[in-house]
Design a protein around this motif. Structure first.
Motif, PDB file in Angstrom:
ATOM      1  N   UNK A  28       0.599  -1.734  -0.181  1.00 21.85           N
ATOM      2  CA  UNK A  28      -0.232   0.136   0.030  1.00 21.85           C
ATOM      3  C   UNK A  28       1.053   0.946   0.277  1.00 21.85           C
ATOM      4  N   UNK A  29      -0.387   2.475  -0.683  1.00 23.70           N
ATOM      5  CA  UNK A  29       1.060   3.500  -0.453  1.00 23.70           C
ATOM      6  C   UNK A  29       1.371   4.400   1.282  1.00 23.70           C
ATOM      7  N   UNK A  30       3.140   4.480   0.999  1.00 22.38           N
ATOM      8  CA  UNK A  30       3.543   4.461   2.546  1.00 22.38           C
ATOM      9  C   UNK A  30       4.125   3.195   2.537  1.00 22.38           C
ATOM     10  N   UNK A  36       6.399   0.204  -7.067  1.00 23.45           N
ATOM     11  CA  UNK A  36       5.864  -0.534  -7.989  1.00 23.45           C
ATOM     12  C   UNK A  36       4.803  -1.505  -7.401  1.00 23.45           C
ATOM     13  N   UNK A  37       5.003  -1.569  -6.049  1.00 22.38           N
ATOM     14  CA  UNK A  37       3.976  -2.969  -5.273  1.00 22.38           C
ATOM     15  C   UNK A  37       3.460  -2.058  -4.334  1.00 22.38           C
ATOM     16  N   UNK A 141       3.745  -9.810   0.657  1.00 23.13           N
ATOM     17  CA  UNK A 141       4.120  -8.965  -1.054  1.00 23.13           C
ATOM     18  C   UNK A 141       4.710  -8.076  -0.405  1.00 23.13           C
ATOM     19  N   UNK A 142       5.561  -7.530  -0.575  1.00 15.20           N
ATOM     20  CA  UNK A 142       6.259  -6.011  -0.515  1.00 15.20           C
ATOM     21  C   UNK A 142       6.955  -6.045   0.934  1.00 15.20           C
ATOM     22  N   UNK A 143       7.244  -7.088   2.173  1.00 11.47           N
ATOM     23  CA  UNK A 143       6.861  -6.656   2.923  1.00 11.47           C
ATOM     24  C   UNK A 143       9.161  -6.800   2.559  1.00 11.47           C
ATOM     25  N   UNK A 184       8.473  -9.166 -11.661  1.00 14.08           N
ATOM     26  CA  UNK A 184       8.217 -10.803 -11.141  1.00 14.08           C
ATOM     27  C   UNK A 184       8.951 -11.617 -11.816  1.00 14.08           C
ATOM     28  N   UNK A 185       8.763 -11.332 -13.104  1.00 15.16           N
ATOM     29  CA  UNK A 185       9.123 -12.600 -14.328  1.00 15.16           C
ATOM     30  C   UNK A 185      11.143 -12.382 -14.625  1.00 15.16           C
TER      31      UNK A 185
END
Length: 387
Positions: A28-30, A36-37, A141-143, A184-185
């Motif tokens: 999420x934002x911030x 990009x995630x 995801x994105x952590x 991702x690819x």
């Protein structure tokens, strides 16, 4: 809590693992580590779809091809109180990488512990294609900078189960997108591995199926459970459960059974018959990433009816005829089903399953035109020849 069922079963048993990822707090934002995630929406419908599948499994625990022994569940559920599926079970633990790795390994070990066991795996959430394999993104995801794209490689899971020589069958279902994400690819993506690495030199068996909501490059969508409803589930999940509940049953070996191979051929027709309120603006293209050679039954449904779709030949004569479903070639009552003239669209109805023939009869005045059919499988393409 993750286990919704753990009961003793004599002989081979089904071990089910259900994952629903509806919350992505680090995307999420911030938040998170990769820009990009930071625009990944939450999916309450994914969490509710997993709950819906859990309820179906528990309701059918004694009708599966092997009785349900365990049901392990992980659901990342966003806090969105409105228009949600009422669920009295749980709470259950979140679908984080750590939980999936730990609980998944225990599930996999249960599956392979005894010969003849059956694996059943279901997941719903955001996904993508990676090296032409379907994947599911987890709550993390994105952590983590060292593994931004936390995910399960579903194709690798299916391949590992194919290499196992003891299980009798494995049924895997994924209600997730198959879109192509270049970052991702092309980037380094370490999958959440809770299963044995496939041995390239081990013989593969064709007892595993992996049925997915969307092929490579396409999206999966959510949809209302009925017209005018605000309650949303994955469209693939709804059509899947409709088929598993008997709408995709065939008569086989003196029982009504539903196989993964038959489901694949029925899902688009089930979507048209039972979920026409979704409209046609969004694609519905389920595909089988891994296919079983034999039509191995998943479930033996009970108290169901089979879908039947009837049209006149030629189709422009449809609105001129009354229609009945009868046990006899005669337009007089009693009937099983009937519809009055005036409808130009196909007649979508259902009939009880059976091995005795029935008649679909078009009636106009004193004239009637029969079609003989046998309701031992879904019939989506029945044409009654009329003048």
């Amino acid at each position: 809590m993750t286990m919704l069922l753990d009961r003793p079963v004599q002989g081979p048993k089904t071990h089910a693992f259900v994952i629903g990822v509806g919350k992505y707090p680090h995307a999420k934002t911030g938040m998170g580590v990769q820009d990009n995630l930071r625009r990944v929406p939450d999916l309450p419908s994914a969490a509710d779809s997993a709950k819906l599948m859990c309820n179906w499994l528990l309701d059918n625990q004694d009708r599966l091809c092997a009785p349900l022994g365990t049901l392990d569940v992980l659901i990342s559920d966003p806090i969105t109180p409105n228009h949600r599926y009422p669920w009295a079970r749980g709470p259950v633990d979140a679908a984080t990488e750590a939980n999936v790795a730990a609980r998944g390994l225990q599930w996999f070990n249960r599956v392979v512990a005894e010969p003849g066991n059956v694996a059943l795996f279901y997941c719903c959430g955001h996904g993508a294609s990676h090296l032409q394999q379907p994947t599911l993104f987890l709550e993390d995801l994105n952590q983590n900078l060292t593994n931004v794209w936390t995910h399960i490689n579903l194709g690798m899971l299916a391949h590992s189960l194919q290499k196992n020589q003891s299980i009798s069958a494995a049924f895997l279902f994924s209600d997730a997108c198959g879109q192509f994400v270049p970052e991702f690819e092309l980037g380094k993506a370490q999958d959440c591995r809770f299963f044995a690495m496939p041995n390239l030199f081990e013989i593969s068996r064709n007892q595993v199926s992996l049925l997915c909501a969307a092929p490579e490059g396409q999206l999966a969508y959510e949809g209302a459970d009925k017209g005018g409803s605000d309650l949303m589930f994955g469209r693939f999940t709804q059509a899947l459960i409709k088929g598993l509940s008997g709408s995709s049953a065939r008569w086989s070996k003196n029982r009504w059974g539903v196989s993964s191979r038959d489901l694949l051929g029925d899902l688009k027709s089930l979507r048209r018959v039972f979920f026409s309120h979704w409209g046609e603006n969004q694609p519905f293209e389920p595909y089988q990433s891994v296919t079983q050679t034999d039509p191995i039954p998943i479930v033996f449904p009970d108290k169901f009816e089979l879908p039947l779709v009837i049209m006149t030949d030629p189709p422009e004569r449809m609105s001129h005829y009354n229609f009945i479903i009868s046990k006899k070639n005669d337009p007089t009552p009693p009937w099983l089903q009937n519809r009055d003239a005036g409808h130009a669209s196909a007649w979508n109805t259902t009939v009880p399953p059976g091995l005795d023939a029935l008649y679909a009869v078009a009636v106009q005045g004193q004239n009637h035109y029969p079609l003989l059919f046998q309701p031992k499988e879904p019939l989506f393409d029945q044409w009654v020849s009329v003048p």
